[in-house]
Design an enzyme around this catalytic site. Sequence first.
Site, short mmCIF file in Angstrom:
data_model
loop_
_atom_site.label_atom_id
_atom_site.label_comp_id
_atom_site.label_asym_id
_atom_site.label_seq_id
_atom_site.Cartn_x
_atom_site.Cartn_y
_atom_site.Cartn_z
N LYS A 282 0.86 -1.19 0.00
CA LYS A 282 0.00 0.00 0.00
C LYS A 282 0.89 1.23 0.00
CE LYS A 282 -4.39 1.15 0.21
NZ LYS A 282 -5.52 0.45 -0.41
P1 NAD Z 1 -12.95 8.17 -3.14
O1 NAD Z 1 -11.93 9.16 -2.81
O2 NAD Z 1 -13.34 7.96 -4.57
O3 NAD Z 1 -14.30 8.47 -2.32
C1 NAD Z 1 -14.35 8.60 -0.94
C2 NAD Z 1 -15.73 9.12 -0.56
O4 NAD Z 1 -15.84 9.12 0.86
C3 NAD Z 1 -16.01 10.54 -1.01
O5 NAD Z 1 -17.36 10.63 -1.42
C4 NAD Z 1 -15.80 11.36 0.26
O6 NAD Z 1 -16.56 12.57 0.23
C5 NAD Z 1 -16.33 10.39 1.28
N1 NAD Z 1 -15.88 10.60 2.65
C6 NAD Z 1 -14.64 10.87 3.11
N2 NAD Z 1 -14.67 10.96 4.45
C7 NAD Z 1 -15.95 10.75 4.83
C8 NAD Z 1 -16.62 10.70 6.07
N3 NAD Z 1 -15.95 10.89 7.21
N4 NAD Z 1 -17.94 10.44 6.09
C9 NAD Z 1 -18.63 10.24 4.95
N5 NAD Z 1 -18.05 10.26 3.74
C10 NAD Z 1 -16.73 10.51 3.69
O7 NAD Z 1 -12.44 6.79 -2.50
P2 NAD Z 1 -12.80 5.32 -2.94
O8 NAD Z 1 -11.81 4.88 -3.95
O9 NAD Z 1 -14.26 5.21 -3.20
O10 NAD Z 1 -12.43 4.53 -1.61
C11 NAD Z 1 -13.33 4.44 -0.50
C12 NAD Z 1 -12.88 3.34 0.42
O11 NAD Z 1 -12.85 2.10 -0.30
C13 NAD Z 1 -11.48 3.49 1.01
O12 NAD Z 1 -11.48 2.95 2.30
C14 NAD Z 1 -10.62 2.65 0.10
O13 NAD Z 1 -9.44 2.20 0.74
C15 NAD Z 1 -11.56 1.51 -0.18
N6 NAD Z 1 -11.24 0.77 -1.39
C16 NAD Z 1 -11.19 1.39 -2.61
C17 NAD Z 1 -10.90 0.65 -3.74
C18 NAD Z 1 -10.90 1.25 -5.13
O14 NAD Z 1 -10.76 0.50 -6.11
N7 NAD Z 1 -11.09 2.54 -5.28
C19 NAD Z 1 -10.62 -0.73 -3.63
C20 NAD Z 1 -10.71 -1.33 -2.37
C21 NAD Z 1 -11.02 -0.58 -1.26
#
Ligand code: NAD
Length: 431
Positions: A118
Amino acid sequence: MARTKLCTYMDMDFLKEPHYTAVQEQFDEVAELMKLDQNIRVRLRVPDRAFIIHVPIRMEDNIVRVVQGFRVQHNDTLGPFKGGIRYAPDVNLGEVASMAMLMTWKCALMGLPLGGAKGGICVDPTKMSRLELQRMTRRYTSELVSMIGPNQDIPAPDMGTNEQTMAWIMDTYSQAKGYAVHGVVTGKPISIGGSLGRTEATGRGVAYTVMEAAKYLEIPLGDAVSVAIQGFGNVGTHAAVKLSKIGCRITHLSDVSGGYLNPKGIDIELAMNYAKEHGNLKGFPGADTCSQIDVLTANADIVIPAATASQITKEVAEKMRCRILAEGANNPTTPEGDQILRERQNEIFVIPDILANAGGVTVSYFEWVQGLQNFFWSSKEVNRELAKIMTKAFQEVLTFHKERKVYMRIAAQMLAVNRVATAMLARGLYP
Ligand code: NAD
């Protein structure tokens, strides 16, 4: 030559960071339950390598700012290190290391020939210009050139990063090598070897696991089923799209701007267009406002945390009312919250993060395979293969959970750790 600092295990303070100690304690429990070989145990408790990088950036106002970046490589027994890169204001080495360990388990659980890593940079990307983001990404990449590569360590997008970030990484790495190396990242644009379906993959994968869980719990998915989603970014939107397509009502949404509620069901396309235009959901006319906590504790059948870590605390877990909790985010539950969920497992069925959100790394694997073969699949093929792998992994965890009578999170980790340990024992220890 990169000037990256290689942490020695003399300065192991980050291993005492709460996110890291949480995953380590969980690993200890799993290791104990499966009577894991002691020599394997000591090796898997710590990451193979952890890099701290001080990244200087010339900002738009010509002032140079230095930000801290990290890359942690936990274990590569099964294949090249693999894991996303996160840009967020609260990123720290311990948190990155905890997610690197979870990536090792996630790849092993899905049966992928990949290890766990990571990365992250401690910045708020929403407060930076495109030029600043590009300069920072390229400098961070140049510091990592000797540690990443298609057979070595393959970054991907995570919170705060996207396919544009991956394109800059790919280009910087290729400039250093002197030829185009598409396979150094996944989650890149289609025009430079990205895979169809990668952007949607994590959210879609969350939906596939929810569909399997609903089948097991005999909940017919349709208009009567309500869904609450925390986080409306990559994972949250695509989980919402897939679940609303199969007829579920998305009654609650939240993002950094707050919580939104519409008991009749939020129009997801409208919400996506609104968030795209305004940067977030603030002022969204298609729902009433509510608090962030209301979304997680909503009286909805399915709750999907898809934002940041440590959202399901003890207090939240005690108040939760859903039947299925699908962890779209990484590490969304604190150890205290998890203790409550474990006690309530007959009421709340937990699909743990390393299973629920593994769709992203699975399609990253497809992207890597397609790139190596220079033969690209249709989105129908990608989604069909994704559904196959997600369903198989879900059923394996469910069977283990039922047969061994262990909590879903522990079942998933036991399966994963066993696969890594078996490979480590086969390879032995050098020298
Ligand atoms: P992103 O940046 O696209 O979106 C994050 C979202 O969360 C945004 O809408 C933001 O406004 C919101 N947010 C942030 N803090 C918040 C809070 N305290 N309360 C409510 N909403 C909040 O990120 P993403 O890629 O969608 O990732 C989200 C989660 O999924 C992370 O934990 C990431 O590690 C995990 N994840 C992502 C992927 C991927 O392929 N993108 C894969 C596996 C896991």
